[in-house]
Design a protein around this motif. Structure first.
Motif, short mmCIF file in Angstrom:
data_model
loop_
_atom_site.label_atom_id
_atom_site.label_comp_id
_atom_site.label_asym_id
_atom_site.label_seq_id
_atom_site.Cartn_x
_atom_site.Cartn_y
_atom_site.Cartn_z
N THR A 87 7.70 -30.40 -3.68
CA THR A 87 8.24 -29.92 -2.41
C THR A 87 9.67 -30.40 -2.27
O THR A 87 10.11 -31.29 -3.00
CB THR A 87 7.40 -30.42 -1.21
OG1 THR A 87 7.58 -31.83 -1.05
CG2 THR A 87 5.92 -30.08 -1.39
N LEU A 90 10.07 -32.28 4.07
CA LEU A 90 8.79 -32.75 4.61
C LEU A 90 8.22 -31.87 5.70
O LEU A 90 7.01 -31.76 5.86
CB LEU A 90 8.93 -34.19 5.12
CG LEU A 90 9.20 -35.23 4.04
CD1 LEU A 90 9.43 -36.59 4.68
CD2 LEU A 90 8.05 -35.29 3.05
N THR A 91 9.08 -31.24 6.48
CA THR A 91 8.61 -30.45 7.63
C THR A 91 9.27 -29.07 7.63
O THR A 91 10.08 -28.77 8.49
CB THR A 91 8.92 -31.18 8.95
OG1 THR A 91 10.32 -31.48 8.99
CG2 THR A 91 8.11 -32.48 9.06
N GLY A 103 14.50 -33.88 0.15
CA GLY A 103 14.13 -35.23 -0.24
C GLY A 103 14.29 -35.42 -1.74
O GLY A 103 14.09 -34.49 -2.53
N THR A 105 13.19 -36.81 -5.35
CA THR A 105 11.95 -37.13 -6.07
C THR A 105 12.34 -37.59 -7.47
O THR A 105 12.99 -36.85 -8.21
CB THR A 105 11.03 -35.91 -6.15
OG1 THR A 105 10.74 -35.48 -4.82
CG2 THR A 105 9.74 -36.23 -6.88
N VAL A 120 4.86 -34.51 -3.14
CA VAL A 120 5.62 -34.42 -1.90
C VAL A 120 6.95 -35.13 -2.10
O VAL A 120 7.00 -36.24 -2.65
CB VAL A 120 4.82 -35.02 -0.73
CG1 VAL A 120 5.65 -35.04 0.55
CG2 VAL A 120 3.53 -34.22 -0.50
N CYS A 121 8.03 -34.50 -1.67
CA CYS A 121 9.37 -35.02 -1.90
C CYS A 121 9.56 -36.39 -1.25
O CYS A 121 8.84 -36.77 -0.33
CB CYS A 121 10.43 -34.05 -1.38
SG CYS A 121 10.40 -33.79 0.39
N ASN A 123 9.30 -39.24 -2.93
CA ASN A 123 8.48 -40.24 -3.62
C ASN A 123 8.94 -40.44 -5.05
O ASN A 123 9.56 -39.57 -5.65
CB ASN A 123 7.01 -39.83 -3.58
CG ASN A 123 6.47 -39.83 -2.17
OD1 ASN A 123 6.48 -40.87 -1.52
ND2 ASN A 123 6.04 -38.69 -1.69
N THR A 138 1.43 -38.30 -2.00
CA THR A 138 2.11 -38.44 -0.71
C THR A 138 2.82 -39.78 -0.57
O THR A 138 3.31 -40.10 0.51
CB THR A 138 1.09 -38.30 0.43
OG1 THR A 138 0.09 -39.31 0.28
CG2 THR A 138 0.45 -36.92 0.43
#
Length: 188
Positions: A87, A90-91, A103, A105, A120-121, A123, A138
């Motif tokens: 991703t 996040l939203t 985000g 990664t 999920v970005c 991380n 996540t």
């Protein structure tokens, strides 16, 4: 991109200002966008998209139908299974512009991401970790961790060669020994 050792299928599209290392192979319907860096001896399978400014280290294998968005960095020897998902916000909302909110990664050296897993970005996936097929990551993942489920949870440890470690923490393939310390796995 001038090396004779690079293979780019005729249906692939490579934008300007892209670096591709010797020995890399880029297959059907791949799109590599501006300012992307692809290391030596990489394989990008059918229908892969490499976004702008993405960095892919030497020896990576990105299987079919994977999109690496801006903000994704793969260190050396990373394996991305078919249709795994990264991703980028996040939203997300279709009516809200969030391109400045991508985000970051980071996927560290030797990590494996199984087919259809979602990362999920924001991380970091630790070195030599293994993400099971279909898992949803996540949170940050420690080095050598084996992650499975939705949401992804650690269910064990894996060796540098990807073998699941038993209680003795000895790799059944190589005999390499590990030690668990403070929630981390260390090679001896």
């Amino acid at each position: 991109m001038t090396s004779e050792t690079i293979f780019i299928h005729e249906s692939a599209w490579i934008d300007d200002n892209v670096q591709i290392g010797d020995g890399s192979r880029i297959w059907h319907f791949v799109h590599v966008q501006s300012n992307a860096k692809i290391g030596r001896n990489c394989v990008l399978g059918q229908n892969v998209m490499v976004g702008p400014d993405v960095s892919i280290g030497d020896g990576c294998k990105v299987q079919n139908n994977v999109a690496l968005y801006k903000g994704v960095t793969l260190e050396e020897d990373v394996f991305c299974g078919p249709s795994c998902v990264f991703t980028n916000v996040l939203t997300p909302r279709a009516h809200v512009e969030r391109k400045r909110e991508f985000g970051l990664t980071l996927v560290r050296k030797g990590a494996t991401i199984g087919a259809n897993a979602t990362i999920v970005c924001g991380n970091t996936l630790g070195a030599y970790c293994m993400i099971a097929a279909g898992a949803v990551v996540t949170h940050d993942v420690p080095d050598h961790a084996l992650i499975a489920g939705v949401p992804g949870r650690q269910i064990g440890w894996v060796s540098r060669t990807g073998e699941r470690l038993g209680e003795d923490l000895i790799c059944p393939r190589t005999g390499e020994a590990y030690q668990e310390k403070d929630g981390r796995l260390l090679a001896l």
